[in-house]
Structures are given as structure tokens and as C-alpha cells.
Design a protein around this motif. Sequence first.
Motif, PDB file in Angstrom:
ATOM      1  N   GLY A  20      34.899 -18.989  34.125  1.00  0.00           N
ATOM      2  CA  GLY A  20      34.515 -20.298  33.600  1.00  0.00           C
ATOM      3  C   GLY A  20      33.869 -20.189  32.233  1.00  0.00           C
ATOM      4  N   LEU A  21      32.965 -19.232  32.080  1.00  0.00           N
ATOM      5  CA  LEU A  21      32.332 -19.005  30.775  1.00  0.00           C
ATOM      6  C   LEU A  21      33.364 -18.625  29.711  1.00  0.00           C
ATOM      7  CD1 LEU A  21      29.142 -16.920  31.698  1.00  0.00           C
ATOM      8  CD2 LEU A  21      29.231 -19.332  31.058  1.00  0.00           C
ATOM      9  N   LEU A  22      34.276 -17.717  30.072  1.00  0.00           N
ATOM     10  CA  LEU A  22      35.273 -17.255  29.109  1.00  0.00           C
ATOM     11  C   LEU A  22      36.286 -18.342  28.781  1.00  0.00           C
ATOM     12  CD1 LEU A  22      35.858 -13.635  30.479  1.00  0.00           C
ATOM     13  CD2 LEU A  22      34.653 -14.283  28.376  1.00  0.00           C
ATOM     14  N   THR A  23      36.557 -19.228  29.734  1.00  0.00           N
ATOM     15  CA  THR A  23      37.448 -20.355  29.458  1.00  0.00           C
ATOM     16  C   THR A  23      36.842 -21.279  28.416  1.00  0.00           C
ATOM     17  OG1 THR A  23      38.318 -20.262  31.724  1.00  0.00           O
ATOM     18  CG2 THR A  23      38.705 -22.288  30.490  1.00  0.00           C
ATOM     19  N   SER A  24      35.536 -21.421  28.442  1.00  0.00           N
ATOM     20  CA  SER A  24      34.871 -22.318  27.494  1.00  0.00           C
ATOM     21  C   SER A  24      34.549 -21.634  26.171  1.00  0.00           C
ATOM     22  CB  SER A  24      33.590 -22.885  28.118  1.00  0.00           C
ATOM     23  OG  SER A  24      32.697 -21.837  28.477  1.00  0.00           O
ATOM     24  N   ASP A  25      33.881 -20.495  26.222  1.00  0.00           N
ATOM     25  CA  ASP A  25      33.352 -19.876  25.007  1.00  0.00           C
ATOM     26  C   ASP A  25      33.913 -18.489  24.715  1.00  0.00           C
ATOM     27  OD1 ASP A  25      31.726 -22.048  24.450  1.00  0.00           O
ATOM     28  OD2 ASP A  25      30.059 -21.286  25.637  1.00  0.00           O
ATOM     29  N   THR A  38      31.083 -15.878  22.700  1.00  0.00           N
ATOM     30  CA  THR A  38      30.089 -16.363  21.746  1.00  0.00           C
ATOM     31  C   THR A  38      29.293 -17.497  22.373  1.00  0.00           C
ATOM     32  OG1 THR A  38      31.540 -15.804  19.880  1.00  0.00           O
ATOM     33  CG2 THR A  38      29.736 -17.333  19.450  1.00  0.00           C
ATOM     34  N   SER A  39      27.968 -17.446  22.230  1.00  0.00           N
ATOM     35  CA  SER A  39      27.124 -18.485  22.815  1.00  0.00           C
ATOM     36  C   SER A  39      25.794 -18.553  22.072  1.00  0.00           C
ATOM     37  CB  SER A  39      26.860 -18.194  24.296  1.00  0.00           C
ATOM     38  OG  SER A  39      25.973 -19.150  24.857  1.00  0.00           O
ATOM     39  N   LYS A  40      25.212 -19.736  22.050  1.00  0.00           N
ATOM     40  CA  LYS A  40      23.869 -19.874  21.478  1.00  0.00           C
ATOM     41  C   LYS A  40      22.799 -19.476  22.490  1.00  0.00           C
ATOM     42  CE  LYS A  40      23.272 -24.782  22.684  1.00  0.00           C
ATOM     43  NZ  LYS A  40      23.009 -26.135  22.158  1.00  0.00           N
ATOM     44  N   ASP A  41      23.207 -19.266  23.749  1.00  0.00           N
ATOM     45  CA  ASP A  41      22.279 -18.900  24.814  1.00  0.00           C
ATOM     46  C   ASP A  41      22.378 -17.415  25.117  1.00  0.00           C
ATOM     47  OD1 ASP A  41      21.015 -21.468  25.981  1.00  0.00           O
ATOM     48  OD2 ASP A  41      23.135 -22.002  25.838  1.00  0.00           O
ATOM     49  N   ILE A  42      21.324 -16.681  24.848  1.00  0.00           N
ATOM     50  CA  ILE A  42      21.319 -15.250  25.139  1.00  0.00           C
ATOM     51  C   ILE A  42      21.486 -15.000  26.637  1.00  0.00           C
ATOM     52  CG2 ILE A  42      18.803 -15.151  25.341  1.00  0.00           C
ATOM     53  CD1 ILE A  42      21.131 -12.414  23.919  1.00  0.00           C
ATOM     54  N   ASP A  43      21.024 -15.947  27.475  1.00  0.00           N
ATOM     55  CA  ASP A  43      21.153 -15.787  28.924  1.00  0.00           C
ATOM     56  C   ASP A  43      22.614 -15.660  29.343  1.00  0.00           C
ATOM     57  OD1 ASP A  43      18.437 -15.967  29.072  1.00  0.00           O
ATOM     58  OD2 ASP A  43      18.374 -17.981  29.922  1.00  0.00           O
ATOM     59  N   ILE A  44      23.486 -16.420  28.710  1.00  0.00           N
ATOM     60  CA  ILE A  44      24.909 -16.364  29.045  1.00  0.00           C
ATOM     61  C   ILE A  44      25.482 -14.990  28.715  1.00  0.00           C
ATOM     62  CG2 ILE A  44      27.172 -17.171  28.229  1.00  0.00           C
ATOM     63  CD1 ILE A  44      26.163 -19.991  28.435  1.00  0.00           C
ATOM     64  N   ILE A  45      25.108 -14.465  27.573  1.00  0.00           N
ATOM     65  CA  ILE A  45      25.588 -13.138  27.183  1.00  0.00           C
ATOM     66  C   ILE A  45      25.071 -12.079  28.154  1.00  0.00           C
ATOM     67  CG2 ILE A  45      25.635 -11.413  25.361  1.00  0.00           C
ATOM     68  CD1 ILE A  45      27.138 -13.987  24.660  1.00  0.00           C
ATOM     69  N   GLN A  46      23.813 -12.167  28.510  1.00  0.00           N
ATOM     70  CA  GLN A  46      23.219 -11.168  29.404  1.00  0.00           C
ATOM     71  C   GLN A  46      23.795 -11.259  30.813  1.00  0.00           C
ATOM     72  OE1 GLN A  46      19.059 -12.099  28.750  1.00  0.00           O
ATOM     73  NE2 GLN A  46      18.866 -10.541  27.154  1.00  0.00           N
ATOM     74  N   MET A  47      24.075 -12.482  31.293  1.00  0.00           N
ATOM     75  CA  MET A  47      24.710 -12.610  32.609  1.00  0.00           C
ATOM     76  C   MET A  47      26.104 -12.015  32.595  1.00  0.00           C
ATOM     77  SD  MET A  47      23.489 -16.295  34.210  1.00  0.00           S
ATOM     78  CE  MET A  47      23.877 -17.301  32.763  1.00  0.00           C
ATOM     79  N   THR A  48      26.824 -12.185  31.497  1.00  0.00           N
ATOM     80  CA  THR A  48      28.152 -11.582  31.354  1.00  0.00           C
ATOM     81  C   THR A  48      28.057 -10.062  31.424  1.00  0.00           C
ATOM     82  OG1 THR A  48      28.950 -13.435  30.012  1.00  0.00           O
ATOM     83  CG2 THR A  48      30.134 -11.345  29.819  1.00  0.00           C
ATOM     84  N   GLN A  49      27.100  -9.508  30.725  1.00  0.00           N
ATOM     85  CA  GLN A  49      26.908  -8.058  30.764  1.00  0.00           C
ATOM     86  C   GLN A  49      26.623  -7.571  32.183  1.00  0.00           C
ATOM     87  OE1 GLN A  49      23.724  -7.755  27.752  1.00  0.00           O
ATOM     88  NE2 GLN A  49      25.106  -6.441  26.588  1.00  0.00           N
ATOM     89  N   THR A  50      25.784  -8.318  32.894  1.00  0.00           N
ATOM     90  CA  THR A  50      25.414  -7.902  34.251  1.00  0.00           C
ATOM     91  C   THR A  50      26.594  -7.966  35.202  1.00  0.00           C
ATOM     92  OG1 THR A  50      23.144  -8.694  33.906  1.00  0.00           O
ATOM     93  CG2 THR A  50      23.848  -8.361  36.183  1.00  0.00           C
ATOM     94  N   ILE A  51      27.354  -9.046  35.140  1.00  0.00           N
ATOM     95  CA  ILE A  51      28.511  -9.197  36.028  1.00  0.00           C
ATOM     96  C   ILE A  51      29.511  -8.074  35.808  1.00  0.00           C
ATOM     97  CG2 ILE A  51      30.522 -10.656  36.546  1.00  0.00           C
ATOM     98  CD1 ILE A  51      28.702 -13.093  35.923  1.00  0.00           C
ATOM     99  N   LEU A  52      29.692  -7.686  34.565  1.00  0.00           N
ATOM    100  CA  LEU A  52      30.686  -6.657  34.218  1.00  0.00           C
ATOM    101  C   LEU A  52      30.107  -5.248  34.189  1.00  0.00           C
ATOM    102  CD1 LEU A  52      32.562  -8.518  31.335  1.00  0.00           C
ATOM    103  CD2 LEU A  52      33.336  -8.188  33.686  1.00  0.00           C
ATOM    104  N   ARG A 112      30.980 -24.240  37.524  1.00  0.00           N
ATOM    105  CA  ARG A 112      29.614 -24.005  37.055  1.00  0.00           C
ATOM    106  C   ARG A 112      29.624 -23.186  35.765  1.00  0.00           C
ATOM    107  NH1 ARG A 112      28.094 -21.631  41.174  1.00  0.00           N
ATOM    108  NH2 ARG A 112      27.896 -19.470  40.476  1.00  0.00           N
ATOM    109  N   GLY A 113      30.483 -22.170  35.704  1.00  0.00           N
ATOM    110  CA  GLY A 113      30.594 -21.387  34.486  1.00  0.00           C
ATOM    111  C   GLY A 113      31.097 -22.209  33.317  1.00  0.00           C
ATOM    112  N   TYR A 114      32.097 -23.043  33.575  1.00  0.00           N
ATOM    113  CA  TYR A 114      32.621 -23.878  32.499  1.00  0.00           C
ATOM    114  C   TYR A 114      31.581 -24.894  32.038  1.00  0.00           C
ATOM    115  CZ  TYR A 114      35.908 -26.308  29.552  1.00  0.00           C
ATOM    116  OH  TYR A 114      36.530 -26.841  28.444  1.00  0.00           O
ATOM    117  N   PHE A 115      30.828 -25.446  33.001  1.00  0.00           N
ATOM    118  CA  PHE A 115      29.762 -26.383  32.666  1.00  0.00           C
ATOM    119  C   PHE A 115      28.693 -25.705  31.812  1.00  0.00           C
ATOM    120  CE2 PHE A 115      25.546 -28.142  33.788  1.00  0.00           C
ATOM    121  CZ  PHE A 115      25.697 -29.434  33.314  1.00  0.00           C
ATOM    122  N   ASP A 116      28.329 -24.480  32.150  1.00  0.00           N
ATOM    123  CA  ASP A 116      27.323 -23.765  31.365  1.00  0.00           C
ATOM    124  C   ASP A 116      27.809 -23.498  29.950  1.00  0.00           C
ATOM    125  OD1 ASP A 116      25.530 -23.816  33.418  1.00  0.00           O
ATOM    126  OD2 ASP A 116      25.718 -21.691  33.942  1.00  0.00           O
TER     127      ASP A 116
END
Length: 230
Positions: A20-25, A38-52, A112-116
Motif C-alpha cells: 500500500g505504501l509503495l503503491t502511493s509513494d 519517498t515520504s515526508k514522514d520518517i516513520d514511514i521510511i523506518q517502518m519500511t526498513q523494519t518490514i524488509l 491502511r498502507g495506501y491511506f498512510d
Amino acid sequence: MRYKRKRFYTWNNDLAYLVGLLTSDGCLIGDGRHIALTSKDIDIIQMTQTILHKEHLKIGTKIGQFKTSTYQFQFADAALYDFLILAGITPAKSKTIQSVNLPDEYYFAFLRGYFDGDGTIYGYIDPRWNKSYMYYTSFASASPNFLVWLDGQNARLIGTSPGKIQSKTRVHTLTYAKKNSRLIFHAMYHNRPAYKLTRKYDKFMDFITSDSCGKITPVRASGGMVDTHA
């Protein structure tokens, strides 16, 4: 050899949230291997790192067209790249994406990911009725066909009535009013997900808990009423 070691991705809720995140940003680089987010929210980047499990990789920054600073995370993962292609996410997808091919059981996490990434919740006090809040959930995309698919999925899996799709010069929006917004909130957060953008969850929660006509029992309350866009 395309993969240095044998690796496969299979659908689960955490991966669906990431998709969902990757579909949006997100962006698939044309080399068939690199993916950027790419995101203005560091939390999104860090969650991506954790998931992967890529916490060791560097997070970059760049200046956008409106002189705003954003975070960028680019990495090589051919197996994930291929997984995204099969799901319907392609290079230069912004205006061409039609739908995402994923199992129904993981759709709420995907949403939820796309919404974020490309969603917002906003509202105001309606002066016509005492203590009545009007609030709306909106999803944005450069592809109107993708929003038509998203609206259909929400109707089929969540039970929403048709949302309002508005076409603008550079972006299109799919918007739901209060009743449908409550259904979407419950669908996205009903199982207390580990991965979510806290500021958007908290803001959505503010509207839900401030609405005296709300029918959904909140997970938790936080803060006061907010009337600016997420």
C-alpha cells in the motif's frame, strides 16, 4: 543470476501494508531491481526498513518542487521487484495503475498502507446541528481508474456506499463522508495493527471519538478535535 540467494515473498498483512505504501509513494526503477520510497514522514521510511529487515541501509533526503524536505529510501531487491510487478505495480505507475492483485484477506492492511501514503482525514463542526461533526476520508491518485477499483473494493469488502471521485488537473480524489469513514476506520484498524502512521491514526481517532453519533467502539482516544488536513 537474478537472485544472489533464493528468496520469495508471499502475502501477509505486513507485506500488504508495505505494498500500500509503495503503491502511493513508491517507485520501481527501470533497471528491474531497485525500488525507491519517498515520504515526508520518517516513520514511514523506518517502518519500511523494519518490514524488509533493511534497517542497516541509509535513508537519504531530498528537496521537493515546493522546497520541502522529504526522506528517500532506495534499495535493491529483485525478488520484491518481481513480486510487485505480479501485483500490478509497474515502473511509471502513477497514471497507469489500474488495480492491485492481492488476496481479499490482506486488503484492509493494503488500504491502511495506501491511506498512510496518499490518504487524508478532515472535517469541521456542522453549524446546523449542535455538537455535530462532519468529517471525510479521501484517497488521492493520478490514475482515476485506480480510484474506481479502490471504490469497488471498499464497497465489496467493507460495505461502503459509492464514494465521490473528483478529477483535477494533476490528481484525482476519492472521498467518503462520515458513515463510510467510520466503516473504513474500523476495517483499517480493527485488529490493532503494528504498522500504521500514528499521526493519521490519532487524527482519525479524534473524529471518531468526538462524533456523538458514531457507532464504532474506538480502540483508544487521543487528543482533541482537529480540523486541518492530515
